[in-house]
Motif scaffolding. Structure first.
Motif, PDB file in Angstrom:
ATOM      1  N   UNK A 327       0.924  -1.278  -0.134  1.00  0.00           N
ATOM      2  CA  UNK A 327      -0.049   0.005   0.050  1.00  0.00           C
ATOM      3  C   UNK A 327       0.750   1.359   0.126  1.00  0.00           C
ATOM      4  N   UNK A 328       1.891   1.313   0.807  1.00  0.00           N
ATOM      5  CA  UNK A 328       2.718   2.465   1.055  1.00  0.00           C
ATOM      6  C   UNK A 328       3.509   2.857  -0.444  1.00  0.00           C
ATOM      7  N   UNK A 329       3.804   1.668  -1.083  1.00  0.00           N
ATOM      8  CA  UNK A 329       4.851   1.751  -2.525  1.00  0.00           C
ATOM      9  C   UNK A 329       3.541   2.174  -3.542  1.00  0.00           C
ATOM     10  N   UNK A 330       2.381   1.652  -3.785  1.00  0.00           N
ATOM     11  CA  UNK A 330       1.846   1.583  -4.888  1.00  0.00           C
ATOM     12  C   UNK A 330       0.573   2.554  -4.636  1.00  0.00           C
ATOM     13  N   UNK A 331      -0.153   2.723  -3.475  1.00  0.00           N
ATOM     14  CA  UNK A 331      -1.176   3.490  -3.197  1.00  0.00           C
ATOM     15  C   UNK A 331      -2.370   2.935  -4.109  1.00  0.00           C
ATOM     16  N   UNK A 332      -2.769   1.507  -4.118  1.00  0.00           N
ATOM     17  CA  UNK A 332      -3.714   1.306  -4.910  1.00  0.00           C
ATOM     18  C   UNK A 332      -5.093   1.556  -4.372  1.00  0.00           C
ATOM     19  N   UNK A 333      -6.191   1.599  -5.013  1.00  0.00           N
ATOM     20  CA  UNK A 333      -7.612   1.585  -4.507  1.00  0.00           C
ATOM     21  C   UNK A 333      -7.984   0.516  -3.758  1.00  0.00           C
ATOM     22  N   UNK A 334      -7.706  -0.536  -4.163  1.00  0.00           N
ATOM     23  CA  UNK A 334      -8.235  -1.789  -3.747  1.00  0.00           C
ATOM     24  C   UNK A 334      -7.310  -3.110  -3.764  1.00  0.00           C
ATOM     25  N   UNK A 335      -7.166  -3.799  -3.020  1.00  0.00           N
ATOM     26  CA  UNK A 335      -6.489  -5.019  -2.873  1.00  0.00           C
ATOM     27  C   UNK A 335      -7.071  -6.237  -2.817  1.00  0.00           C
ATOM     28  N   UNK A 336      -7.213  -6.994  -3.892  1.00  0.00           N
ATOM     29  CA  UNK A 336      -7.916  -8.278  -3.899  1.00  0.00           C
ATOM     30  C   UNK A 336      -7.036  -9.398  -3.435  1.00  0.00           C
ATOM     31  N   UNK A 337      -7.625 -10.166  -2.469  1.00  0.00           N
ATOM     32  CA  UNK A 337      -6.929 -11.145  -2.211  1.00  0.00           C
ATOM     33  C   UNK A 337      -7.206 -12.444  -2.729  1.00  0.00           C
ATOM     34  N   UNK A 338      -6.348 -13.290  -3.333  1.00  0.00           N
ATOM     35  CA  UNK A 338      -6.566 -14.567  -4.125  1.00  0.00           C
ATOM     36  C   UNK A 338      -5.956 -15.728  -3.580  1.00  0.00           C
ATOM     37  N   UNK A 339      -6.049 -16.900  -4.306  1.00  0.00           N
ATOM     38  CA  UNK A 339      -5.311 -17.945  -3.849  1.00  0.00           C
ATOM     39  C   UNK A 339      -5.618 -19.046  -2.974  1.00  0.00           C
ATOM     40  N   UNK A 350      -8.041 -11.138   9.635  1.00  0.00           N
ATOM     41  CA  UNK A 350      -8.544 -10.081  10.281  1.00  0.00           C
ATOM     42  C   UNK A 350      -6.937  -9.610  11.175  1.00  0.00           C
ATOM     43  N   UNK A 351      -6.009 -10.429  11.333  1.00  0.00           N
ATOM     44  CA  UNK A 351      -4.909  -9.854  11.859  1.00  0.00           C
ATOM     45  C   UNK A 351      -4.144  -8.958  10.884  1.00  0.00           C
ATOM     46  N   UNK A 352      -3.957  -9.643   9.439  1.00  0.00           N
ATOM     47  CA  UNK A 352      -3.286  -9.093   8.515  1.00  0.00           C
ATOM     48  C   UNK A 352      -4.140  -7.737   7.990  1.00  0.00           C
ATOM     49  N   UNK A 353      -5.146  -7.470   8.058  1.00  0.00           N
ATOM     50  CA  UNK A 353      -5.897  -6.394   7.632  1.00  0.00           C
ATOM     51  C   UNK A 353      -5.642  -5.333   8.654  1.00  0.00           C
ATOM     52  N   UNK A 354      -6.006  -5.676  10.011  1.00  0.00           N
ATOM     53  CA  UNK A 354      -5.890  -4.666  11.057  1.00  0.00           C
ATOM     54  C   UNK A 354      -4.324  -4.043  10.964  1.00  0.00           C
ATOM     55  N   UNK A 355      -3.130  -4.768  10.743  1.00  0.00           N
ATOM     56  CA  UNK A 355      -1.858  -4.255  10.461  1.00  0.00           C
ATOM     57  C   UNK A 355      -1.612  -3.335   9.354  1.00  0.00           C
ATOM     58  N   UNK A 356      -2.295  -4.025   8.113  1.00  0.00           N
ATOM     59  CA  UNK A 356      -2.108  -3.212   6.939  1.00  0.00           C
ATOM     60  C   UNK A 356      -2.821  -1.977   7.135  1.00  0.00           C
ATOM     61  N   UNK A 357      -4.016  -1.808   7.645  1.00  0.00           N
ATOM     62  CA  UNK A 357      -4.725  -0.557   7.608  1.00  0.00           C
ATOM     63  C   UNK A 357      -4.129   0.707   8.369  1.00  0.00           C
ATOM     64  N   UNK A 358      -3.231   0.214   8.999  1.00  0.00           N
ATOM     65  CA  UNK A 358      -2.440   1.293   9.661  1.00  0.00           C
ATOM     66  C   UNK A 358      -1.204   1.924   8.870  1.00  0.00           C
ATOM     67  N   UNK A 359      -1.344   2.245   7.684  1.00  0.00           N
ATOM     68  CA  UNK A 359      -0.312   2.507   6.678  1.00  0.00           C
ATOM     69  C   UNK A 359       0.037   4.008   6.484  1.00  0.00           C
ATOM     70  N   UNK A 367      -8.122   5.412   2.924  1.00  0.00           N
ATOM     71  CA  UNK A 367      -7.970   3.889   3.292  1.00  0.00           C
ATOM     72  C   UNK A 367      -8.067   3.148   1.758  1.00  0.00           C
ATOM     73  N   UNK A 368      -7.210   2.164   1.881  1.00  0.00           N
ATOM     74  CA  UNK A 368      -7.190   1.334   0.707  1.00  0.00           C
ATOM     75  C   UNK A 368      -8.281  -0.286   1.130  1.00  0.00           C
ATOM     76  N   UNK A 369      -9.379  -0.440   0.239  1.00  0.00           N
ATOM     77  CA  UNK A 369      -9.951  -1.437   0.552  1.00  0.00           C
ATOM     78  C   UNK A 369      -9.059  -2.892   0.247  1.00  0.00           C
TER      79      UNK A 369
END
Length: 406
Positions: A327-339, A350-359, A367-369
């Motif tokens: 997020x910090x490097x690319x400033x996208x509108x949305x991140x879609x998680x796949x795989x 939930x743990x990952x998103x909580x950390x990533x939202x404090x960017x 905010x990035x979705x």
């Protein structure tokens, strides 16, 4: 890359035909008058082009639209069964195949185990044989196979159809498209990174249809990323943009199959569960975890296994910091998680998103979705098929370029 064609009346006519057929293809059902309005071509020109497309069975009439008065317009539809493509996904231990129509609708699926250390000619022969059998079982003639799309890991040269280097597969400078095409009567073969193939499916059928700038991050056996800028996949200078998993997470950390140490992929993919699990297993004598696969660790965490719970917690933290950096490097509108790892998202997301939202941007209330894809696992193969389909319908602006109308 083929040279650009010179401008001419013939080129303009061909361009107009591609504009019309692509509009009909993407619209589902549409009238001639609406095609005329959208393309700003005269109705007589549209009628002439459509008549030509109908004469070769690429377009057909499918009833009439509702009308508030006057004659109801006849609707046109693209004939997706005009031909077929095959999407191929090469994984570490298996190859997946899908026969699709020209809308990338999957008609049949097969899976074949393989040994990546086999001679490449043997691997190509196996892939070609499975494609022939797939068509035969579906009672489709080889003459209707219009292209093949391959999704694979590693650094890919799309123009030359070569896997430049895949550390996951252990392949270097493999001209896969040429080798496979030669075994299949010179049918066009196209290749891209697996995560880019999935992103193609997002752009055509998923949330990517309504997004201009977004990331797809693949979580599973490895960690990949595809970057979309202005609705187009960004490839970088040599086609390797998006090697998110090989950004360094920890200096001097776990050795990575790419040759570096401390890659994010070693901390936020299935590799981490084995790396970290092996290190700390002795501290958890009651654990039942043995092979440290995503499936086993996830089931263990769901059943209260303390080692599994710790691994999934720290896995989520590592992934969260990786997403934060993206997020910090690319400033996208949305991140879609796949795989495939997203099957177990309830244990780490939930743990990952909580950390990533404090960017960096959150302080400015930007905010990035961040959310899981709504598409299914078959989208890897739909995206692979789209690699071929999009080439079939590309504008004929290059010399010797092959398309569905020439």
């Amino acid at each position: 890359m083929n040279g650009l064609r010179k401008g001419s009346k013939d080129l303009i006519k061909e361009m107009n035909r591609f504009i019309v057929i692509n509009l009909i293809r993407k619209s589902g059902r549409i009238s001639r008058s609406d095609v005329s309005k959208i393309t700003k071509m005269s109705l007589s020109t549209i009628t002439y082009i459509v008549d030509g497309l109908m004469s070769v069975d690429l377009v057909r009439e499918v009833g009439v639209a509702t009308s508030t008065g006057g004659r109801r317009p006849v609707l046109l539809e693209f004939n997706a069964d005009y031909g077929y493509t095959v999407g191929v996904k090469i994984e570490e231990k298996r190859v997946l195949f899908a026969l699709t129509n020209l809308n990338a609708d999957i008609l049949n699926l097969v899976e074949k185990k393989f040994n990546r250390f086999d001679n490449i000619q043997d691997v190509v022969a196996m892939i070609a044989g499975e494609i022939k059998e797939l068509l035969q079982n579906a009672d489709k003639p080889m003459e209707q196979l219009m292209g093949i799309g391959i999704a694979a890991s590693g650094l890919i040269n799309r123009q030359e159809g070569t896997i430049v280097r895949s550390s996951m597969l252990g392949w270097e400078n493999v001209p896969l498209c040429q080798l496979l095409s030669e075994q299949l009567n010179n049918i066009p073969v196209f290749i891209d990174k697996n995560v880019n193939a999935y992103t193609m499916a997002e752009l055509w059928y998923g949330e990517g249809k309504d997004l201009s700038n977004f990331l797809c991050i693949s979580v599973g056996a490895g960690l990949g990323m595809s970057l979309v800028v202005n609705k187009k996949i960004y490839y970088g200078e040599s086609g390797g943009a998006g090697e998110f998993g090989h950004t360094v997470m920890k200096i001097g950390g776990y050795p990575c199959h790419c040759g570096q140490k401390g890659c994010l992929e070693m901390y936020a993919s299935e590799f981490y569960l084995l790396n970290r699990g092996s290190e700390i297993k002795e501290s958890y004598p009651e654990t039942i975890i043995e092979d440290f696969s995503f499936e086993e660790v996830s089931k263990g965490a769901e059943n209260g296994d303390a080692l599994a719970i710790e691994l999934m917690k720290s896995f989520g933290e590592n992934l969260g910091y990786g997403i934060l950096n993206a997020i910090n490097a690319l400033n996208p509108h949305t991140i879609l998680l796949i795989g495939e790892g997203m099957k177990y998202k309830h244990l780490f997301l939930d743990t990952a998103v909580d950390i990533a939202r404090k960017n960096f941007f959150s302080a400015a209330k930007i905010q990035t979705e961040i959310r899981p894809t709504e598409l299914g696992d078959d989208s890897w193969l739909k995206g692979a098929a789209l690699l071929a389909i999009t080439h079939l319908f590309q504008a004929p602006i290059y010399e010797e370029s092959k398309s569905i109308l020439n």
